[in-house]
Design an enzyme around this catalytic site. Structure first.
Site, PDB file in Angstrom:
ATOM      1  N   LYS A 113       3.045   5.552 -46.086  1.00  0.00           N
ATOM      2  CA  LYS A 113       2.124   4.597 -46.712  1.00  0.00           C
ATOM      3  C   LYS A 113       1.557   5.113 -48.023  1.00  0.00           C
ATOM      4  CE  LYS A 113      -1.488   6.208 -43.581  1.00  0.00           C
ATOM      5  NZ  LYS A 113      -0.594   6.910 -42.644  1.00  0.00           N
ATOM      6  N   GLY A 168       1.240   0.475 -37.847  1.00  0.00           N
ATOM      7  CA  GLY A 168       2.041   1.049 -36.764  1.00  0.00           C
ATOM      8  C   GLY A 168       2.905   0.057 -36.021  1.00  0.00           C
ATOM      9  N   LYS A 205      -2.855   0.862 -46.989  1.00  0.00           N
ATOM     10  CA  LYS A 205      -2.152  -0.155 -46.219  1.00  0.00           C
ATOM     11  C   LYS A 205      -2.442  -1.556 -46.754  1.00  0.00           C
ATOM     12  CE  LYS A 205      -2.218   2.723 -42.055  1.00  0.00           C
ATOM     13  NZ  LYS A 205      -2.884   2.976 -40.764  1.00  0.00           N
TER      14      LYS A 205
END
Length: 328
Positions: free
Chosen positions: A104, A133, A204
């Site tokens: 990431k 995830g 993210k």
């Protein structure tokens, strides 16, 4: 049967998970794809370090050894930090390899140029594992965006922060105690800065922004606040009024196409889509023009959730090249 040659870059928790799942699911993948997959090489940082046995696999600390493998088609990347991961993936793409990443930190910064490079070489980039995830937010967003447009994204994108806030509320643990427990359970690193400061969630969010809106806001204009200033007394007061602290990463596009993003603690009530998300779970709520609000929930990290979605990316990519869609 035709064989797909693959390499793994990085052999820590996620890299080992990829190796294990590929070998465990190898027969299933043969049946579903009509192709065999062979992990033929693993790139590591320290040859002297003890690691699980990988019989018949080239283990090297030199990326040129990976590049020189004849017929290499897929590279799984599970390295930390921007470099050398970005450079390695660029070189793999230039060689004609599909690349699948869990990084990431690198992908939040280089997602757009990396995908443009892959498109120009006729290969694919898989990056489901970079965000939330085991929550299939990337695949879901890609499918939604074929018809829907996304107006706003809100997410709990860091399981460590969510676990700490949950323990503070349910167990009345002070912040430091909840953090130590998260570290003991393996949810938080020895240095938890990226988790509790909001930097992990911010990265993210930028990946989701690039996918949903085709661009990112100016990083310097995004307000990023962690959870380390929230006290047990704050949590108690919120609980007494029926509210809960959630560490929320959100981004919204206005009617002029401007993006507004922030990361930080919010007090949410029972009507909020993130109110019921507890422990180490992640969740992403999407506001769309046709479907309305859609919320996805699942484990945010760990060896097998992360590694499994990388192998799923492999199945999807190979299925696309063969002209069909596969899930495992």
């Amino acid at each position: 049967m035709a064989k797909i040659k693959a390499a793994i870059l990085g052999f820590g928790t996620v890299g080992q998970g990829i190796y294990h799942i590929v070998n465990e699911k190898r027969e299933d993948l043969k049946k579903s794809l009509g192709l065999d997959i062979e992990i033929c090489a693993i790139l590591i940082n320290n040859l002297a370090k003890e690691r699980p046995e990988t019989p018949g696999v080239l283990v090297t600390d030199d990326f040129e050894d990976i590049e020189n493998i004849p017929g290499l088609q897929v590279v799984f990347e599970a390295i930390v930090n921007e470099e050398p991961a970005y450079s390695y993936l660029c070189r793999a793409i230039d060689k004609g390899c599909h690349v699948i990443t869990a990084n990431k930190v690198m992908f939040s910064k280089y997602s757009i140029p990396l995908q443009e490079r892959a498109k120009s070489r006729g290969v694919f980039v898989g990056y489901e594992a970079t965000t939330a995830g085991g929550v299939p937010i990337i695949k879901t967003l890609k499918n939604l965006l074929q018809v829907n447009s996304v107006k706003k994204i809100q997410g709990i994108l860091n399981g460590t922060s969510n676990y700490i806030l949950t323990q503070m509320r349910l167990e009345e643990s002070p912040f430091e105690d909840a953090l130590k427990e998260a570290q003991l359970l393996g949810y938080a690193e020895a240095d938890p800065y990226n988790d509790i400061s909001g930097q992990d969630a911010f990265r993210k969010l930028m990946i989701l922004s690039a996918l949903a809106f085709g661009k990112q806001p100016d990083w310097n204009e995004v307000r990023v606040v962690g959870i380390d200033e929230i006290t047990l007394e704050d949590v108690r007061k919120a609980k007494d009024t029926g509210l809960r602290y959630r560490h929320v990463a959100e981004i919204e596009q206005d009617e002029n196409g401007e993006l507004y993003a922030s990361v930080g603690p919010q007090l949410v009530g029972p009507d909020h889509p993130l109110y019921a998300i507890e422990g180490v779970n992640n969740a992403v709520s999407l506001d769309t023009n046709y479907i309305g609000t859609l919320t996805l929930v699942g484990p945010g990290a760990g060896m097998y959730p992360t590694a499994s979605v990388m192998v799923e990316d492999y199945a999807e990519i190979i299925g696309k090249r063969a002209g069909f869609f596969i899930t495992i």
